[in-house]
Design a protein around this motif. Structure first.
Motif, short mmCIF file in Angstrom:
data_model
loop_
_atom_site.label_atom_id
_atom_site.label_comp_id
_atom_site.label_asym_id
_atom_site.label_seq_id
_atom_site.Cartn_x
_atom_site.Cartn_y
_atom_site.Cartn_z
N ALA A 48 11.57 -36.64 2.18
CA ALA A 48 11.29 -37.54 3.23
C ALA A 48 11.86 -38.91 2.85
O ALA A 48 12.06 -39.95 3.64
N THR A 49 11.44 -39.29 1.59
CA THR A 49 11.84 -40.79 1.11
C THR A 49 13.18 -41.05 1.09
O THR A 49 13.79 -41.74 1.55
N ALA A 50 14.05 -39.77 0.78
CA ALA A 50 15.56 -40.01 0.64
C ALA A 50 16.29 -39.99 2.10
O ALA A 50 17.01 -40.94 2.05
N VAL A 51 15.59 -39.29 2.97
CA VAL A 51 16.24 -39.37 4.26
C VAL A 51 15.72 -40.83 4.87
O VAL A 51 16.72 -41.26 5.38
N ALA A 52 14.63 -40.89 4.92
CA ALA A 52 14.15 -42.26 5.60
C ALA A 52 15.05 -43.41 4.83
O ALA A 52 15.49 -44.53 5.68
N ALA A 53 15.27 -43.49 3.60
CA ALA A 53 15.93 -44.46 2.82
C ALA A 53 17.25 -44.72 3.29
O ALA A 53 17.95 -45.90 3.78
N LEU A 54 17.86 -43.60 3.45
CA LEU A 54 19.42 -43.52 3.88
C LEU A 54 19.44 -43.77 5.46
O LEU A 54 20.33 -44.50 5.77
N GLY A 55 18.53 -43.48 6.07
CA GLY A 55 18.36 -43.97 7.51
C GLY A 55 18.20 -45.40 7.78
O GLY A 55 18.97 -45.88 8.66
N CYS A 56 17.45 -46.17 6.95
CA CYS A 56 17.26 -47.45 6.75
C CYS A 56 18.25 -48.20 6.67
O CYS A 56 18.76 -49.25 7.02
N LEU A 57 19.08 -47.56 5.39
CA LEU A 57 20.49 -48.27 4.88
C LEU A 57 21.29 -48.30 6.12
O LEU A 57 22.28 -49.01 6.40
N ALA A 58 21.25 -47.11 6.69
CA ALA A 58 22.54 -47.04 7.89
C ALA A 58 22.25 -47.82 9.02
O ALA A 58 23.28 -48.25 9.71
N THR A 59 20.85 -47.84 9.56
CA THR A 59 20.79 -48.77 10.60
C THR A 59 20.82 -50.18 10.17
O THR A 59 21.30 -51.06 10.95
N ALA A 60 20.65 -50.64 8.92
CA ALA A 60 20.88 -51.88 8.43
C ALA A 60 22.38 -52.18 8.60
O ALA A 60 22.86 -53.32 8.86
N LEU A 61 23.40 -51.42 8.12
CA LEU A 61 24.70 -51.43 8.01
C LEU A 61 25.08 -51.54 9.59
O LEU A 61 25.92 -52.19 9.91
N TRP A 62 24.68 -50.78 10.27
CA TRP A 62 25.05 -50.84 11.76
C TRP A 62 24.64 -52.03 12.49
O TRP A 62 25.40 -52.79 13.24
N ALA A 63 23.55 -52.65 12.12
CA ALA A 63 22.96 -54.10 12.90
C ALA A 63 23.90 -55.02 12.01
O ALA A 63 24.29 -56.19 12.75
N TYR A 64 24.17 -54.91 10.80
CA TYR A 64 25.00 -56.05 10.17
C TYR A 64 26.30 -56.04 10.77
O TYR A 64 26.77 -57.29 11.01
N ARG A 65 26.90 -54.74 11.15
CA ARG A 65 28.20 -54.71 11.65
C ARG A 65 28.10 -55.40 13.15
O ARG A 65 28.90 -56.16 13.53
N ARG A 66 26.86 -55.15 13.79
CA ARG A 66 27.03 -55.73 14.97
C ARG A 66 26.72 -57.28 15.22
O ARG A 66 27.29 -57.84 16.01
#
Length: 119
Positions: A48-66
């Protein structure tokens, strides 16, 4: 709003999954809870930590690009007396996703070093 709430939402779901898995594995003595006996809490926590960490990084990248896209589309002719606030929600979502990433690691990484259930 999805970018703004994604980091805290991922962290809260991660926390609940880890808490319930460890609680069921360490104190649950009912029918069907044998599946959660150790080492299942550690495995669930790390997965769960691996999945959630990747999810947080993906949304951070998405928000940064936005946020960067909103900065490029900034209207010209704005003076200092009228500040431009476009993209600030995306930037706040970026920061919240990074905070969610750190929080997920603080919840999940101790499973590598500490036992899930105390005797």
């Amino acid at each position: 709003m999805a970018l703004f709430l994604a980091g805290p939402l991922i962290w809260s779901v991660h926390f609940m999954v880890v808490y319930l898995a460890v609680e069921a594995g360490c104190t649950g003595d009912g029918p069907g809870l044998d599946v959660f006996d150790p080492p299942a809490p550690v495995v669930v926590t790390l997965a769960a930590t691996a999945v959630a960490a990747l999810g947080c990084l993906a949304t951070a990248l998405w928000a940064y690009r936005r946020w960067r896209a909103d900065q490029r589309d900034r209207p010209e002719g704005r003076g200092l007396e009228t500040p431009y606030w476009g993209g600030s929600l995306a930037f706040a979502g970026f920061l919240l996703s990074l905070l969610g990433f750190v929080s997920v690691l603080l919840v999940g990484v101790p499973a590598l070093f500490l036992p899930a259930c105390l005797p």
